[in-house]
Design an enzyme around this catalytic site. Structure first.
Site, mmCIF file in Angstrom:
data_model
loop_
_atom_site.group_PDB
_atom_site.id
_atom_site.type_symbol
_atom_site.label_atom_id
_atom_site.label_comp_id
_atom_site.label_asym_id
_atom_site.label_seq_id
_atom_site.Cartn_x
_atom_site.Cartn_y
_atom_site.Cartn_z
ATOM 1 N N HIS A 83 1.283 5.559 -1.930
ATOM 2 C CA HIS A 83 0.956 6.609 -2.817
ATOM 3 C C HIS A 83 2.022 7.055 -3.275
ATOM 4 O O HIS A 83 3.079 7.510 -2.735
ATOM 5 C CB HIS A 83 0.131 7.723 -1.982
ATOM 6 C CG HIS A 83 -0.972 6.930 -1.115
ATOM 7 N ND1 HIS A 83 -2.243 7.321 -1.789
ATOM 8 C CD2 HIS A 83 -1.170 6.490 0.004
ATOM 9 C CE1 HIS A 83 -3.054 6.701 -0.977
ATOM 10 N NE2 HIS A 83 -2.330 6.247 0.168
ATOM 11 N N HIS A 109 -4.513 -0.348 5.895
ATOM 12 C CA HIS A 109 -3.792 0.653 7.236
ATOM 13 C C HIS A 109 -4.836 0.517 8.362
ATOM 14 O O HIS A 109 -5.459 1.438 8.917
ATOM 15 C CB HIS A 109 -3.686 1.824 6.874
ATOM 16 C CG HIS A 109 -4.789 2.508 5.895
ATOM 17 N ND1 HIS A 109 -6.077 2.507 6.200
ATOM 18 C CD2 HIS A 109 -4.683 3.169 4.746
ATOM 19 C CE1 HIS A 109 -6.676 3.322 5.405
ATOM 20 N NE2 HIS A 109 -5.930 3.589 4.381
ATOM 21 N N LYS A 126 -9.778 -0.216 -5.151
ATOM 22 C CA LYS A 126 -9.660 0.571 -4.038
ATOM 23 C C LYS A 126 -11.091 1.150 -3.666
ATOM 24 O O LYS A 126 -11.561 1.905 -4.238
ATOM 25 C CB LYS A 126 -8.615 1.378 -4.034
ATOM 26 C CG LYS A 126 -8.511 2.365 -2.617
ATOM 27 C CD LYS A 126 -7.623 1.479 -1.422
ATOM 28 C CE LYS A 126 -7.817 2.170 -0.173
ATOM 29 N NZ LYS A 126 -6.589 3.121 -0.262
ATOM 30 N N ASP A 146 1.635 2.973 3.455
ATOM 31 C CA ASP A 146 0.596 4.139 3.301
ATOM 32 C C ASP A 146 1.585 5.418 3.035
ATOM 33 O O ASP A 146 1.063 6.664 3.604
ATOM 34 C CB ASP A 146 -0.222 4.150 4.344
ATOM 35 C CG ASP A 146 -1.628 5.071 3.800
ATOM 36 O OD1 ASP A 146 -1.593 5.281 2.689
ATOM 37 O OD2 ASP A 146 -2.217 5.706 4.794
ATOM 38 N N HIS A 151 -10.457 1.400 2.431
ATOM 39 C CA HIS A 151 -10.205 2.324 3.242
ATOM 40 C C HIS A 151 -11.400 2.452 4.621
ATOM 41 O O HIS A 151 -12.413 2.668 4.027
ATOM 42 C CB HIS A 151 -10.095 3.835 2.634
ATOM 43 C CG HIS A 151 -9.917 4.885 3.549
ATOM 44 N ND1 HIS A 151 -8.663 5.465 3.709
ATOM 45 C CD2 HIS A 151 -10.462 5.432 4.729
ATOM 46 C CE1 HIS A 151 -8.626 6.456 4.754
ATOM 47 N NE2 HIS A 151 -9.843 6.181 5.559
ATOM 48 N N HIS A 164 0.934 -1.248 -0.169
ATOM 49 C CA HIS A 164 -0.068 -0.192 0.028
ATOM 50 C C HIS A 164 1.026 1.080 0.040
ATOM 51 O O HIS A 164 1.471 1.406 1.051
ATOM 52 C CB HIS A 164 -0.872 0.144 0.945
ATOM 53 C CG HIS A 164 -1.908 1.065 1.340
ATOM 54 N ND1 HIS A 164 -3.286 1.077 1.619
ATOM 55 C CD2 HIS A 164 -1.546 2.482 0.923
ATOM 56 C CE1 HIS A 164 -3.869 2.161 1.790
ATOM 57 N NE2 HIS A 164 -3.012 2.998 1.367
HETATM 58 O O1 DOR Z 1 -3.299 9.782 5.315
HETATM 59 C C1 DOR Z 1 -3.437 9.374 4.202
HETATM 60 N N1 DOR Z 1 -3.078 9.860 3.162
HETATM 61 N N2 DOR Z 1 -4.651 8.513 4.334
HETATM 62 C C2 DOR Z 1 -5.323 8.346 3.050
HETATM 63 O O2 DOR Z 1 -6.122 7.481 3.046
HETATM 64 C C3 DOR Z 1 -4.686 8.780 1.882
HETATM 65 C C4 DOR Z 1 -3.576 9.236 2.099
HETATM 66 C C5 DOR Z 1 -2.984 10.340 0.766
HETATM 67 O O3 DOR Z 1 -3.322 10.110 -0.238
HETATM 68 O O4 DOR Z 1 -2.454 11.466 1.209
HETATM 69 ZN ZN ZN Z 2 -3.323 5.095 1.579
#
Ligand code: DOR
Ligand code: ZN
Length: 343
Positions: free
Chosen positions: A14, A173, A98, A246, A135, A12
């Protein structure tokens, strides 16, 4: 002390897009063989073609000899066609869809408004064996932000598992004792990722004495008893729990703001932070399975065969890293980390 383990995967992460992606992707690709890349871009990744193009942009940004493989995801919307899920399954490079409750987090406005509205999509996923990555937070304004995960279990997650008895689900998460117990008590088709920050810090790190926005993420850090329960889950050896950082980069100015963005950046030291958490629990011998076996086994993918080496030799994390033309403040900025990845 030196710890040699099978090369891990991040289930997981980004990576963002454009300049920001080019700034951060190398940190993940240096250590991890594969990573599940979240689809919550400014314009969400909702189609196989969109995921394919995003995957190519990531591949083009990798260092020359990198063997890192991005595993792509689609962003579930109320009006996604079930046929897109069948197509995604056939693509071979999309490993999950997702589920963002609309309004739950960064770029979630196009997310699911009501469970009923994605019935056909979940049925298609169940049918073709496409995992649902959840989520798990309700967004009802009357529910306290610290209770959003707990309520999601009762109001949504139990219904998903009941109505789609063959659906593979990753509870992403997890942040509470309730979620950890729920996953442990669920059938084998239910797994969970646990972040390094939820293993290392309770909400005190974010709120006691001063407000520290770089610890603000969603789901939000909880009280100490929950952190302790997550450590017990991650270090239990139970194959349902696996690594998902995450890591969620936001520019410094977007975090240090009167209306600050949610997300902690950990890609610069993901394995180092997990090693610290496992070390503190006296469970370094359980780190390899959590980081390198459980996720691959859950997704039905081969385990990696090469290794990485972690060494207990402290280093100081830079105050910032570049993020395109901006800067990003990483977890542990300006402070020491006991472990380092040396290969
Ligand atoms: O803290 C987070 N940031 N939680 C999420 O679910 C998305 C992520 C983000 O894309 O910044
Ligand atoms: Zn995330």
């Amino acid at each position: 002390m030196v710890l040699r383990i099978t090369r891990p995967d991040d289930w997981h992460v980004h990576l963002r897009d454009g300049e920001a992606m080019r700034s951060v992707v190398g940190a993940t690709a240096r250590v991890f063989a594969r990573a599940v890349v979240m689809p919550n871009l400014g314009s969400p990744v909702t189609t196989v073609d969109g995921a394919s193009a995003y995957r190519e942009r990531i591949a083009a940004a990798l260092p020359a000899k990198s063997r890192f493989a991005p595993l792509m995801t689609l962003y579930l919307t109320d009006n996604m066609a079930a046929a897109e899920i069948v197509r995604a399954r056939k693509s071979g490079f999309i490993v999950g869809v997702k589920y963002y409750p609309a309004g739950a987090t960064t770029n979630s406005d196009s997310g699911v408004t009501r469970l009923e509205r994605v019935h056909a999509q979940l049925a298609a996923m169940e049918e073709v064996g496409m995992p649902l990555l959840v989520h798990g937070e309700v967004t009802d304004p009357d529910i306290d932000v610290f209770d959003r995960e707990r309520y999601f279990i009762d109001r949504v997650m139990t219904r998903i598992l009941r109505d789609f008895p063959g659906l593979i689900v990753v509870f992403e998460h997890i942040t509470t004792r309730e979620a950890a117990e729920f996953v442990a008590d669920s059938p084998a088709r239910v797994g969970a990722t646990i972040t390094p920050h939820h293993l290392l810090w309770s909400r005190n790190a974010m709120l006691a004495g001063a407000i520290r926005p770089h610890y603000y993420c969603l789901p939000i850090l909880k009280r100490e008893a929950h952190r302790a329960a997550l450590v017990r889950a991650a270090t239990s050896g139970n194959p349902k729990y696996f690594l998902g950082s995450d890591s969620a980069p936001h520019a410094k100015a977007a975090k240090e703001n009167a209306c600050g963005a949610g997300g902690c950046y950990s890609a610069h030291a993901t394995m180092e932070l997990y090693a610290e958490a496992f070390d503190a629990a006296g469970a370094l011998d359980r780190l390899e399975a959590f980081a390198s076996y459980h996720g691959a086994d859950f997704y039905g993918l081969p385990r990696n065969t090469d290794t990485i080496t972690l060494e207990r030799s402290p280093w100081t994390v830079p105050a910032t890293y570049p993020l395109g033309e901006d800067a990003i403040v990483p977890l542990r900025a300006g402070e020491r980390i006991a472990w380092r990845v040396v290969e």
